[in-house]
Design a protein around this motif. Structure first.
Motif, PDB file in Angstrom:
ATOM      1  N   LYS A 278      57.538  99.634  35.383  1.00 41.52           N
ATOM      2  CA  LYS A 278      58.392  99.053  34.344  1.00 41.52           C
ATOM      3  C   LYS A 278      59.089  97.801  34.858  1.00 41.52           C
ATOM      4  CE  LYS A 278      59.272 103.325  31.755  1.00 41.52           C
ATOM      5  NZ  LYS A 278      58.597 102.848  30.531  1.00 41.52           N
ATOM      6  N   MET A 279      59.480  97.794  36.125  1.00 41.18           N
ATOM      7  CA  MET A 279      60.140  96.603  36.677  1.00 41.18           C
ATOM      8  C   MET A 279      59.148  95.457  36.874  1.00 41.18           C
ATOM      9  SD  MET A 279      63.029  98.034  39.361  1.00 41.18           S
ATOM     10  CE  MET A 279      62.006  99.219  40.225  1.00 41.18           C
ATOM     11  N   HIS A 280      57.881  95.767  37.110  1.00 40.35           N
ATOM     12  CA  HIS A 280      56.857  94.733  37.273  1.00 40.35           C
ATOM     13  C   HIS A 280      56.371  94.172  35.935  1.00 40.35           C
ATOM     14  CE1 HIS A 280      56.871  95.272  41.475  1.00 40.35           C
ATOM     15  NE2 HIS A 280      56.101  96.351  41.549  1.00 40.35           N
ATOM     16  N   ASP A 281      56.700  94.839  34.867  1.00 41.66           N
ATOM     17  CA  ASP A 281      56.286  94.380  33.534  1.00 41.66           C
ATOM     18  C   ASP A 281      57.093  93.133  33.156  1.00 41.66           C
ATOM     19  OD1 ASP A 281      55.662  93.958  30.886  1.00 41.66           O
ATOM     20  OD2 ASP A 281      55.903  96.055  30.286  1.00 41.66           O
ATOM     21  N   PRO A 282      56.446  91.994  32.937  1.00 42.01           N
ATOM     22  CA  PRO A 282      57.165  90.759  32.589  1.00 42.01           C
ATOM     23  C   PRO A 282      58.056  90.906  31.362  1.00 42.01           C
ATOM     24  CG  PRO A 282      54.872  90.283  33.098  1.00 42.01           C
ATOM     25  CD  PRO A 282      54.981  91.753  33.021  1.00 42.01           C
ATOM     26  N   LYS A 308      75.400 100.858  42.404  1.00 43.37           N
ATOM     27  CA  LYS A 308      76.362 100.098  41.599  1.00 43.37           C
ATOM     28  C   LYS A 308      76.119  98.593  41.687  1.00 43.37           C
ATOM     29  CE  LYS A 308      80.097 103.498  41.646  1.00 43.37           C
ATOM     30  NZ  LYS A 308      81.509 103.791  42.008  1.00 43.37           N
ATOM     31  N   GLU A 309      75.721  98.143  42.856  1.00 40.33           N
ATOM     32  CA  GLU A 309      75.566  96.701  43.046  1.00 40.33           C
ATOM     33  C   GLU A 309      74.356  96.138  42.293  1.00 40.33           C
ATOM     34  OE1 GLU A 309      73.420  98.691  46.548  1.00 40.33           O
ATOM     35  OE2 GLU A 309      75.231  99.015  45.313  1.00 40.33           O
ATOM     36  N   LEU A 310      73.483  97.027  41.798  1.00 41.30           N
ATOM     37  CA  LEU A 310      72.287  96.555  41.095  1.00 41.30           C
ATOM     38  C   LEU A 310      72.359  96.738  39.579  1.00 41.30           C
ATOM     39  CD1 LEU A 310      69.447  97.931  43.420  1.00 41.30           C
ATOM     40  CD2 LEU A 310      70.497  95.656  43.445  1.00 41.30           C
ATOM     41  N   GLN A 311      73.347  97.449  39.103  1.00 35.61           N
ATOM     42  CA  GLN A 311      73.373  97.819  37.691  1.00 35.61           C
ATOM     43  C   GLN A 311      73.418  96.617  36.750  1.00 35.61           C
ATOM     44  OE1 GLN A 311      76.510 100.692  36.979  1.00 35.61           O
ATOM     45  NE2 GLN A 311      75.775 102.063  38.602  1.00 35.61           N
ATOM     46  N   GLN A 312      74.138  95.576  37.143  1.00 41.66           N
ATOM     47  CA  GLN A 312      74.298  94.410  36.272  1.00 41.66           C
ATOM     48  C   GLN A 312      73.290  93.294  36.572  1.00 41.66           C
ATOM     49  OE1 GLN A 312      76.334  94.341  33.721  1.00 41.66           O
ATOM     50  NE2 GLN A 312      77.399  96.263  34.166  1.00 41.66           N
ATOM     51  N   CYS A 313      72.362  93.551  37.487  1.00 42.17           N
ATOM     52  CA  CYS A 313      71.364  92.530  37.830  1.00 42.17           C
ATOM     53  C   CYS A 313      70.220  92.527  36.824  1.00 42.17           C
ATOM     54  CB  CYS A 313      70.796  92.799  39.225  1.00 42.17           C
ATOM     55  SG  CYS A 313      71.991  92.664  40.568  1.00 42.17           S
ATOM     56  N   LYS A 314      69.626  91.353  36.623  1.00 39.84           N
ATOM     57  CA  LYS A 314      68.425  91.275  35.808  1.00 39.84           C
ATOM     58  C   LYS A 314      67.224  91.719  36.635  1.00 39.84           C
ATOM     59  CE  LYS A 314      69.935  87.590  32.680  1.00 39.84           C
ATOM     60  NZ  LYS A 314      69.649  86.223  32.166  1.00 39.84           N
ATOM     61  N   ILE A 315      66.276  92.359  35.983  1.00 38.74           N
ATOM     62  CA  ILE A 315      65.098  92.881  36.676  1.00 38.74           C
ATOM     63  C   ILE A 315      64.364  91.765  37.427  1.00 38.74           C
ATOM     64  CG2 ILE A 315      62.877  94.027  36.387  1.00 38.74           C
ATOM     65  CD1 ILE A 315      65.296  95.828  35.892  1.00 38.74           C
ATOM     66  N   ALA A 316      64.217  90.601  36.802  1.00 34.67           N
ATOM     67  CA  ALA A 316      63.468  89.499  37.413  1.00 34.67           C
ATOM     68  C   ALA A 316      64.142  88.983  38.675  1.00 34.67           C
ATOM     69  CB  ALA A 316      63.301  88.368  36.406  1.00 34.67           C
ATOM     70  N   LEU A 318      65.611  90.860  40.949  1.00 35.94           N
ATOM     71  CA  LEU A 318      65.608  91.865  42.022  1.00 35.94           C
ATOM     72  C   LEU A 318      64.583  91.503  43.089  1.00 35.94           C
ATOM     73  CD1 LEU A 318      65.725  95.197  39.976  1.00 35.94           C
ATOM     74  CD2 LEU A 318      67.638  94.038  41.110  1.00 35.94           C
ATOM     75  N   SER A 319      64.967  91.657  44.335  1.00 33.86           N
ATOM     76  CA  SER A 319      64.031  91.473  45.440  1.00 33.86           C
ATOM     77  C   SER A 319      63.127  92.699  45.552  1.00 33.86           C
ATOM     78  CB  SER A 319      64.792  91.295  46.756  1.00 33.86           C
ATOM     79  OG  SER A 319      65.472  92.499  47.100  1.00 33.86           O
ATOM     80  N   LYS A 320      62.093  92.596  46.363  1.00 36.25           N
ATOM     81  CA  LYS A 320      61.210  93.733  46.585  1.00 36.25           C
ATOM     82  C   LYS A 320      61.987  94.924  47.150  1.00 36.25           C
ATOM     83  CE  LYS A 320      57.085  95.190  49.145  1.00 36.25           C
ATOM     84  NZ  LYS A 320      56.042  94.796  50.127  1.00 36.25           N
ATOM     85  N   LYS A 321      62.908  94.619  48.057  1.00 38.83           N
ATOM     86  CA  LYS A 321      63.722  95.661  48.667  1.00 38.83           C
ATOM     87  C   LYS A 321      64.608  96.332  47.619  1.00 38.83           C
ATOM     88  CE  LYS A 321      67.103  96.441  52.367  1.00 38.83           C
ATOM     89  NZ  LYS A 321      67.905  95.813  53.453  1.00 38.83           N
ATOM     90  N   ASP A 322      65.189  95.523  46.709  1.00 41.33           N
ATOM     91  CA  ASP A 322      66.038  96.072  45.650  1.00 41.33           C
ATOM     92  C   ASP A 322      65.240  97.003  44.738  1.00 41.33           C
ATOM     93  OD1 ASP A 322      68.251  94.675  46.532  1.00 41.33           O
ATOM     94  OD2 ASP A 322      67.898  92.956  45.196  1.00 41.33           O
ATOM     95  N   ARG A 323      64.046  96.579  44.389  1.00 37.64           N
ATOM     96  CA  ARG A 323      63.213  97.388  43.494  1.00 37.64           C
ATOM     97  C   ARG A 323      62.825  98.717  44.156  1.00 37.64           C
ATOM     98  NH1 ARG A 323      59.640  93.557  39.652  1.00 37.64           N
ATOM     99  NH2 ARG A 323      61.076  91.791  39.517  1.00 37.64           N
TER     100      ARG A 323
END
Length: 407
Positions: A278-282, A308-316, A318-323
């Motif tokens: 789902k995160m890789h889906d454009p 918590k630090e990722l909740q407000q980030c946009k999927i695009a 996100l780094s590979k590590k974040d994902r």
């Protein structure tokens, strides 16, 4: 004190005890003793009083034991003669309709007390003694034959054949005890102490999953072992229920049978989805992390799992590590339970009489004509009707052996 001489004495009026009495009473004299005033107390409340009697899939992989190889051999022997169809036939004979539910579980359509009372009424040739506490038990040899003597507060009973079917210590509020283990150990058998099984697991006091009581969802739980090994529920995905102290529901109850203190659980909270996909889906690139995940699971659980630090980030963004971190939080959530809940909450027990000193006919290898059946043995079924089916299979196997002895 009245004295009773009987061919077969059965101690324990649960599934195995009642069934064995029914199968043997036309061939030999049978006396059944139970410590409670009502027979089959635990059986009467099983499965919400509708009793999960058996399962479409009966095989050794649905059972656990301290001696797995011996357990598999014993179960294969039992199930040659007592499969699902035999339980169906018994239910029909007792006038009980049944239905199949998820995971192949077979339940009574009406309260199981109707079946139990019908079975008890059919025990017209069995001498039944209720509310009898066992005060002493011993054996002696007469003319090369072992005789067993059991004393209660009101009777002295001597028998040629003794069947112990008193279950485990699960549900002590219903009179459960470790009588079988005490007797077996006194007479030379190795035993494993009873401990709770099919029981909720308690969360650590600092777990972020506390406070989620009432939430239920399908999950897949694994137990992580050393060297990449793991233990899993053979049925895979089952519902999980959060309580105010931990996790319950079918997924937790099954894994409690496999879990050892200190082992790590790994839970996939989205077993039917792939968060990475789902995160890789454009199409999801502009979505915030929380807006991607919240529709997939209950809100309180999502916020407990998402960093918590990722909740407000946009999927695009996100780094590979974040994902990978986010996917692991949802699909590979790891923690060590504090413990299992108490025996009062347990539907069954692990432990029991070591089966290495029990024959394929459930007869003691140390004492002739001494038999053990059901939950007092070191074989425990996972959730799904396996324990009742095992008790019925034991009763059938023992009855076949006993009637051969009598004839």
């Amino acid at each position: 004190m009245p004295k009773i001489n009987t061919d077969l004495l059965i101690i324990g009026g649960g599934v195995a005890g009642l069934s064995a009495a029914f199968l043997c009473q036309n061939k030999i004299s049978v006396t059944l003793v139970d410590s409670q005033d009502i027979l089959g107390k635990k059986w009467r409340i099983a499965g919400g009083a509708m009793a999960n009697m058996t399962n479409r899939t009966i095989s050794p992989e649905h059972y656990v034991s301290h001696n797995p190889k011996q357990a598999k051999k014993l179960l294969q022997s039992l199930f040659k003669f007592w499969q699902t169809g035999e339980t169906f036939a018994l239910m029909r004979d007792m006038g009980m309709d049944f239905e199949e539910r998820e995971y192949g579980q077979i339940f009574c359509k009406k309260p199981v007390k109707i079946l139990i009372d019908t079975l008890i009424q059919a025990l017209s040739k069995t001498n039944i003694l209720c509310s009898q506490k066992i005060q002493s038990y011993f054996y002696n040899e007469e003319q090369g034959e072992e005789l067993y003597t059991i004393k209660t507060q009101s009777h002295e009973i001597t028998c040629k054949i003794l069947l112990i079917a008193t279950g485990s210590t699960a549900y002590p509020q219903l009179g459960a005890s470790d009588f079988a283990l005490r007797l077996a150990q006194k007479w030379g058998h190795k035993v494993f102490p009873f401990r709770p099984a099919l029981v909720p697991l308690l969360l650590p006091h600092n777990s972020p999953l506390l406070g989620l009581e009432g939430i239920s969802l399908p999950v897949q739980i694994k137990i992580l072992l050393e060297h990449g090994q793991e233990k899993t529920d053979p049925c895979g995905i089952r519902p999980l229920l959060f309580t105010h102290t931990g996790i319950s529901g079918p997924a937790s109850l099954v894994i409690s049978c496999l879990w050892e203190q200190g082992e790590t659980l790994c839970i996939d909270f989205l077993p039917h989805d792939s968060l990475l996909e789902k995160m890789h889906d454009p199409a999801n690139g502009k979505k915030l992390v929380k807006n991607l995940i919240l529709p997939l699971m209950p809100d309180r659980l999502a916020y407990a799992l998402m960093p918590k630090e990722l909740q407000q980030c946009k999927i695009a963004e996100l780094s590979k590590k974040d994902r990978e971190q986010l996917a692991a939080a949802i699909h590979k959530y790891q923690f060590i339970p504090a413990s299992t809940d108490s025996l009062k909450k347990a539907e069954a027990c692990l432990g029991g009489i070591d089966i290495s000193s029990v024959s394929s006919n459930l007869e003691s290898s140390l004492h002739k004509n001494l038999f053990f059946a059901g939950e007092c043995l070191d074989i425990t079924g996972l959730l799904g009707g396996y324990n009742i089916h095992f008790a019925l299979a034991c009763a059938n196997k023992i009855a076949n052996k006993i009637t051969k002895i009598a004839t």
